[in-house]
Design a protein around this motif. Structure first.
Motif, mmCIF file in Angstrom:
data_model
loop_
_atom_site.group_PDB
_atom_site.id
_atom_site.type_symbol
_atom_site.label_atom_id
_atom_site.label_comp_id
_atom_site.label_asym_id
_atom_site.label_seq_id
_atom_site.Cartn_x
_atom_site.Cartn_y
_atom_site.Cartn_z
ATOM 1 N N MET A 32 0.850 -1.191 0.000
ATOM 2 C CA MET A 32 0.000 0.000 0.000
ATOM 3 C C MET A 32 0.892 1.250 0.000
ATOM 4 N N LEU A 33 0.483 2.240 -0.762
ATOM 5 C CA LEU A 33 1.241 3.484 -0.820
ATOM 6 C C LEU A 33 1.065 4.290 0.466
ATOM 7 N N THR A 34 2.114 5.006 0.811
ATOM 8 C CA THR A 34 2.067 5.914 1.941
ATOM 9 C C THR A 34 2.360 7.317 1.431
ATOM 10 N N TYR A 35 1.456 8.235 1.700
ATOM 11 C CA TYR A 35 1.665 9.641 1.344
ATOM 12 C C TYR A 35 2.123 10.374 2.594
ATOM 13 N N ILE A 36 3.204 11.114 2.470
ATOM 14 C CA ILE A 36 3.683 11.974 3.552
ATOM 15 C C ILE A 36 3.573 13.401 3.022
ATOM 16 N N ILE A 37 2.765 14.207 3.690
ATOM 17 C CA ILE A 37 2.453 15.543 3.181
ATOM 18 C C ILE A 37 3.039 16.627 4.081
ATOM 19 N N ASP A 38 3.792 17.522 3.458
ATOM 20 C CA ASP A 38 4.340 18.704 4.117
ATOM 21 C C ASP A 38 3.217 19.737 4.139
ATOM 22 N N GLY A 39 2.458 19.759 5.234
ATOM 23 C CA GLY A 39 1.218 20.525 5.308
ATOM 24 C C GLY A 39 1.367 22.021 5.098
ATOM 25 N N ASN A 40 2.307 22.651 5.800
ATOM 26 C CA ASN A 40 2.457 24.096 5.655
ATOM 27 C C ASN A 40 2.905 24.452 4.247
ATOM 28 N N ASN A 41 3.729 23.609 3.645
ATOM 29 C CA ASN A 41 4.168 23.818 2.272
ATOM 30 C C ASN A 41 2.969 23.752 1.330
ATOM 31 N N LYS A 69 10.757 16.007 11.019
ATOM 32 C CA LYS A 69 9.854 14.882 11.335
ATOM 33 C C LYS A 69 9.605 14.018 10.092
ATOM 34 N N ILE A 70 9.446 14.663 8.942
ATOM 35 C CA ILE A 70 9.220 13.919 7.699
ATOM 36 C C ILE A 70 10.450 13.090 7.362
ATOM 37 N N LYS A 71 11.632 13.678 7.483
ATOM 38 C CA LYS A 71 12.882 12.944 7.209
ATOM 39 C C LYS A 71 13.002 11.737 8.134
ATOM 40 N N LYS A 72 12.627 11.918 9.384
ATOM 41 C CA LYS A 72 12.680 10.816 10.350
ATOM 42 C C LYS A 72 11.713 9.702 9.945
ATOM 43 N N GLN A 73 10.499 10.072 9.518
ATOM 44 C CA GLN A 73 9.520 9.071 9.097
ATOM 45 C C GLN A 73 10.032 8.295 7.884
ATOM 46 N N SER A 131 11.237 4.096 7.682
ATOM 47 C CA SER A 131 10.358 3.249 6.878
ATOM 48 C C SER A 131 11.070 1.980 6.416
ATOM 49 N N LYS A 132 10.333 0.878 6.470
ATOM 50 C CA LYS A 132 10.865 -0.391 5.971
ATOM 51 C C LYS A 132 10.727 -0.497 4.457
ATOM 52 N N SER A 133 9.837 0.314 3.878
ATOM 53 C CA SER A 133 9.632 0.267 2.426
ATOM 54 C C SER A 133 9.529 1.681 1.837
ATOM 55 N N PRO A 134 10.655 2.390 1.772
ATOM 56 C CA PRO A 134 10.619 3.768 1.281
ATOM 57 C C PRO A 134 10.149 3.890 -0.176
ATOM 58 N N ARG A 135 10.267 2.829 -0.966
ATOM 59 C CA ARG A 135 9.816 2.887 -2.356
ATOM 60 C C ARG A 135 8.295 3.015 -2.468
ATOM 61 N N ASN A 136 7.584 2.707 -1.383
ATOM 62 C CA ASN A 136 6.124 2.830 -1.369
ATOM 63 C C ASN A 136 5.665 4.174 -0.821
ATOM 64 N N ILE A 137 6.603 5.085 -0.609
ATOM 65 C CA ILE A 137 6.278 6.400 -0.051
ATOM 66 C C ILE A 137 6.251 7.445 -1.161
ATOM 67 N N PHE A 142 16.331 14.937 -0.118
ATOM 68 C CA PHE A 142 16.498 13.875 0.877
ATOM 69 C C PHE A 142 15.600 12.684 0.533
ATOM 70 N N ALA A 143 14.353 12.978 0.198
ATOM 71 C CA ALA A 143 13.387 11.918 -0.124
ATOM 72 C C ALA A 143 13.860 11.103 -1.323
ATOM 73 N N LYS A 144 14.338 11.790 -2.350
ATOM 74 C CA LYS A 144 14.809 11.089 -3.553
ATOM 75 C C LYS A 144 16.018 10.206 -3.261
ATOM 76 N N VAL A 145 16.937 10.693 -2.436
ATOM 77 C CA VAL A 145 18.116 9.898 -2.051
ATOM 78 C C VAL A 145 17.675 8.621 -1.326
ATOM 79 N N CYS A 146 16.565 8.714 -0.595
ATOM 80 C CA CYS A 146 16.043 7.552 0.146
ATOM 81 C C CYS A 146 15.127 6.677 -0.702
ATOM 82 N N SER A 147 15.069 6.914 -2.002
ATOM 83 C CA SER A 147 14.274 6.125 -2.955
ATOM 84 C C SER A 147 12.765 6.318 -2.840
#
Length: 153
Positions: free
Chosen positions: A1-10, A78-82, A86-92, A104-109
């Motif tokens: 299942m996909l996980t969306y992480i949203i930068d709310g203020n952005n 907090k987003i970087k920490k999440q 993650s055990k499956s960053p490709r699903n994020i 940072f997100a791209k480096v983490c796949s």
């Protein structure tokens, strides 16, 4: 299942009606963002985490998302920490236009969708355009809060 992480203020900064509301009533802009996102994700099978800077103040309820307040950190930290935990960053899928966080997100796949592109996607989803028009027509913040069962001070 996909996980969306949203930068709310952005994301708030990419929706003009929420950006102008945030200058007057930060809490109301957050509540409207949660409402828009709940509607958008209502028919999607996904885990969604909305990250907001600062402290919770009044709680915002969501039927579809986990809402995380950065407290004494930044939402980006907090987003970087999440992502890191993650055990499956490709699903994020990370939604942000912050270049440092996106890098940072791209480096983490993980995948990254710029906030302005995501706003366009929200507007394309038919019912959300109607809903956003209704939300925007509600100039009275207390009226909006009453409509959604939020305590009015």
């Amino acid at each position: 299942m996909l996980t969306y992480i949203i930068d709310g203020n952005n994301l708030i900064g990419k929706i003009s009606s929420l950006m102008s509301l945030q200058k007057k009533d930060k809490q109301a802009s957050r509540e409207k963002l949660v409402y828009i996102l709940d509607r958008y994700f209502s028919q999607k099978k996904a885990n969604v985490t909305l990250h907001l800077d600062g402290h919770s103040g009044s709680r915002v309820n969501s039927s579809k998302m986990k809402i995380v307040y950065s407290e004494n950190l930044t939402a980006d930290e907090k987003i970087k920490k999440q992502i890191s935990q993650s055990k499956s960053p490709r699903n994020i899928i990370v939604i942000t236009s912050d270049s440092n966080l996106a890098q940072f997100a791209k480096v983490c796949s993980t995948s990254v969708i710029p906030s302005d592109e995501f706003v366009t996607e929200i507007k394309k989803s038919g019912s959300n355009a109607d809903e956003e028009a209704k939300i925007n027509s509600m100039n009275n913040v207390d009226e909006f809060k009453r409509l959604f069962g939020i305590d009015v001070k």
